[in-house]
Design an enzyme around this catalytic site. Structure first.
Site, PDB file in Angstrom:
ATOM      1  N   GLU A 141     -56.147  75.902   4.637  1.00  0.00           N
ATOM      2  CA  GLU A 141     -55.239  75.344   3.626  1.00  0.00           C
ATOM      3  C   GLU A 141     -54.627  74.000   4.009  1.00  0.00           C
ATOM      4  O   GLU A 141     -53.414  73.820   3.935  1.00  0.00           O
ATOM      5  CB  GLU A 141     -54.153  76.377   3.302  1.00  0.00           C
TER       6      GLU A 141
ATOM      7  N   GLU B 106     -61.849  85.273   0.217  1.00  0.00           N
ATOM      8  CA  GLU B 106     -60.649  86.098  -0.031  1.00  0.00           C
ATOM      9  C   GLU B 106     -60.618  86.490  -1.500  1.00  0.00           C
ATOM     10  O   GLU B 106     -59.670  86.198  -2.221  1.00  0.00           O
ATOM     11  CB  GLU B 106     -59.376  85.320   0.341  1.00  0.00           C
TER      12      GLU B 106
HETATM   13  O1  G3I Z   1     -45.534  92.707  10.017  1.00  0.00           O
HETATM   14  C1  G3I Z   1     -44.290  92.659   9.290  1.00  0.00           C
HETATM   15  C2  G3I Z   1     -43.591  93.971   9.398  1.00  0.00           C
HETATM   16  O2  G3I Z   1     -43.262  94.209  10.759  1.00  0.00           O
HETATM   17  C3  G3I Z   1     -42.330  93.935   8.517  1.00  0.00           C
HETATM   18  O3  G3I Z   1     -41.718  95.180   8.542  1.00  0.00           O
HETATM   19  C4  G3I Z   1     -42.689  93.563   7.086  1.00  0.00           C
HETATM   20  C5  G3I Z   1     -41.464  93.404   6.203  1.00  0.00           C
HETATM   21  O4  G3I Z   1     -41.719  92.519   5.133  1.00  0.00           O
HETATM   22  O5  G3I Z   1     -43.373  92.330   7.098  1.00  0.00           O
HETATM   23  C6  G3I Z   1     -44.579  92.374   7.830  1.00  0.00           C
HETATM   24  O6  G3I Z   1     -45.209  91.132   7.779  1.00  0.00           O
HETATM   25  C7  G3I Z   1     -45.825  90.813   6.556  1.00  0.00           C
HETATM   26  C8  G3I Z   1     -47.307  90.631   6.839  1.00  0.00           C
HETATM   27  O7  G3I Z   1     -47.955  90.178   5.673  1.00  0.00           O
HETATM   28  C9  G3I Z   1     -47.991  91.924   7.300  1.00  0.00           C
HETATM   29  O8  G3I Z   1     -47.922  92.885   6.292  1.00  0.00           O
HETATM   30  C10 G3I Z   1     -45.216  89.535   6.035  1.00  0.00           C
HETATM   31  O9  G3I Z   1     -43.876  89.776   5.641  1.00  0.00           O
HETATM   32  C11 G3I Z   1     -46.013  89.027   4.859  1.00  0.00           C
HETATM   33  O10 G3I Z   1     -45.538  87.723   4.504  1.00  0.00           O
HETATM   34  C12 G3I Z   1     -47.479  88.912   5.252  1.00  0.00           C
HETATM   35  O11 G3I Z   1     -48.186  88.487   4.120  1.00  0.00           O
HETATM   36  C13 G3I Z   1     -49.507  88.052   4.359  1.00  0.00           C
HETATM   37  C14 G3I Z   1     -49.645  86.578   3.984  1.00  0.00           C
HETATM   38  O12 G3I Z   1     -50.996  86.169   4.085  1.00  0.00           O
HETATM   39  C15 G3I Z   1     -48.854  85.716   4.943  1.00  0.00           C
HETATM   40  O13 G3I Z   1     -49.384  85.781   6.232  1.00  0.00           O
HETATM   41  C16 G3I Z   1     -50.441  88.896   3.500  1.00  0.00           C
HETATM   42  O14 G3I Z   1     -50.435  90.243   3.989  1.00  0.00           O
HETATM   43  C17 G3I Z   1     -51.850  88.329   3.555  1.00  0.00           C
HETATM   44  O15 G3I Z   1     -52.669  88.990   2.616  1.00  0.00           O
HETATM   45  C18 G3I Z   1     -51.827  86.850   3.204  1.00  0.00           C
HETATM   46  O16 G3I Z   1     -53.152  86.346   3.358  1.00  0.00           O
HETATM   47  C19 G3I Z   1     -53.330  84.973   2.991  1.00  0.00           C
HETATM   48  C20 G3I Z   1     -54.398  84.404   3.897  1.00  0.00           C
HETATM   49  O17 G3I Z   1     -54.035  84.575   5.238  1.00  0.00           O
HETATM   50  C21 G3I Z   1     -54.624  82.915   3.590  1.00  0.00           C
HETATM   51  N1  G3I Z   1     -54.904  82.712   2.190  1.00  0.00           N
HETATM   52  C22 G3I Z   1     -53.975  83.298   1.260  1.00  0.00           C
HETATM   53  C23 G3I Z   1     -53.845  84.805   1.541  1.00  0.00           C
HETATM   54  C24 G3I Z   1     -52.988  85.461   0.527  1.00  0.00           C
HETATM   55  O18 G3I Z   1     -51.698  84.990   0.611  1.00  0.00           O
END
Ligand code: G3I
Length: 380
Positions: free
Chosen positions: A166, A271
């Protein structure tokens, strides 16, 4: 050819369906559900992004689906900088090791996601001990250490890496991240070179969303062509594929695939999901930092997903796979961003706690009408 309705398809493929109570979905007999990786074996790899419940084996039904249907996997989160390298002198490989082992146990094509991104990267990465911004040289050294440590650990085991994620704005210019600010435009070239040094055999990808938008597509072409001209080892472009029922047009999708293939690199859908819930705004990207408030009208399918929507989703997936199959010479892989609807990030973005239905398997691990519509595209 007239497209079959999903009910019609179900009738065709379900040689034996378990009797169901009125109002319940029929459960397809296992033998009536072909494996996606076999259906598309001659065209491209088919994969999914995995979460820890799956690769630690806690989600046993999810594991069964992955083992049956997919021949490539990507970690949804556990290789992101904040998780794998949470502090300057501490790497945490536990979950990533398990993810890689899960792939090896099943002989899957393993993708690493992601090395250089502006999100999910701790602030300390860009700062010195006193909290001051690092110099270009110091940040390059930190990037080199991170990439070589992570890629080096999985050398010969992880088959391809999303090296930079990105980096582009919607208008096709470079996104103003701290990587760009401190290092300059050549941060991408350095990232790819560091990764290549750490594992010369690994495929190395530039990965982004909304690459079907003309301005962003042209930006990606300029970016990747510039890297290739400078001899930087880029092997592929990942089109994230966070799509919707009305976005993008099939023409823009196909134009992007053929344009990127024209650069001489591999193209992959990395994705894939299809958003079905109402949008709070006309934003079609996948910027994870965007957030909106929950309102009841934005979460209309909490109890059930209507048949008309199932059909719309099935038709949309069929349209996409018809394009993918037509472009199979260019495409090496199609990876879904999750396995079942219950796993999807779209239940929590851009609004937390909604009930979305963007994938091919439902919350009960059953193949949806969209699954059978996708399978049918390979048999037309
Ligand atoms: O791991 C913590 C957990 O300990 C905590 O209790 C919880 C509370 O909210 O959060 C958890 O972390 C979350 C993580 O996903 C794991 O579930 C984050 O808040 C959340 O922001 C994170 O979201 C991910 C996002 O990327 C940001 O990294 C999504 O699962 C994931 O599907 C998304 O993937 C991205 C790709 O990497 C790049 N392209 C876009 C795609 C979709 O957004």
């Amino acid at each position: 050819m007239m497209r079959l309705t999903w009910t019609c398809l179900l009738t065709l493929v379900l040689v034996t369906a378990a009797c169901e109570a009125p109002g319940e979905e029929p459960v397809p007999a296992e033998e009536a559900v072909p494996a996606l990786k076999e259906v598309f074996a001659d065209a491209f790899l088919v994969g999914a992004a995995l979460n820890p419940d799956q690769f630690y084996g806690r989600d046993t039904l999810g594991v069964a689906l992955i083992t049956k249907h997919f021949n490539t996997i990507t970690p949804e989160n556990v290789m992101k900088w904040e998780q794998i390298h949470p502090e300057p002198d501490r790497y945490d490989f536990e979950a990533a090791d398990r993810f890689v082992a899960f792939g090896e146990e099943r002989d899957l094509f393993i993708v690493g996601h992601t090395l250089v991104w502006h999100n999910q990267t701790p602030d300390w990465v860009f700062e010195d001990d006193r909290g001051e911004p690092l110099t270009r040289e110091a940040l390059l050294e930190r990037m080199r250490d991170h990439i070589q440590t992570v890629v080096g650990r999985y050398r010969g085991r992880v088959d391809g890496w999303d090296v930079v994620n990105e980096a582009l704005n919607e208008d096709g210019t470079l996104r103003p991240t701290r990587w760009l600010e401190i290092i300059g435009e050549d941060y991408l070239a350095h990232a790819f070179r560091f990764a290549h040094e750490a594992d010369p055999q690994a495929e190395l990808y530039y990965n982004d969303y909304s690459l079907t938008n003309p301005a962003k597509r042209e930006g990606a072409v300029r970016l990747v062509q510039g890297l290739l001209d400078a001899g930087v080892p880029v092997t592929g472009i990942g089109m994230q594929g966070h799509y919707a029922l009305t976005y993008p047009t099939l023409e823009e999708l196909e134009t992007s695939i053929t344009t990127f293939a024209g650069l001489g690199v591999d193209v992959m859908i990395t994705e894939l999901d299809v958003a079905v819930l109402p949008r709070p705004s006309e934003y079609w990207g996948a910027d994870v930092t965007r957030r909106e408030e929950l309102r009841a009208e934005l979460d209309p399918y909490r109890e059930a997903f209507p048949d008309s929507m199932q059909q719309a989703l099935a038709d949309r997936y069929a349209d996409f796979f018809e394009v993918f199959l037509r472009q199979q010479e260019a495409l090496t892989r199609v990876t879904f961003w999750g396995v079942t609807d219950g796993d999807s990030w779209l239940n929590n973005w851009p609004i937390r706690g909604r009930t979305s239905y963007p994938l091919l398997f439902d919350r009960a691990y059953r193949p949806k009408p969209a699954f059978f519509a996708v399978v049918a595209t390979a048999r037309e």
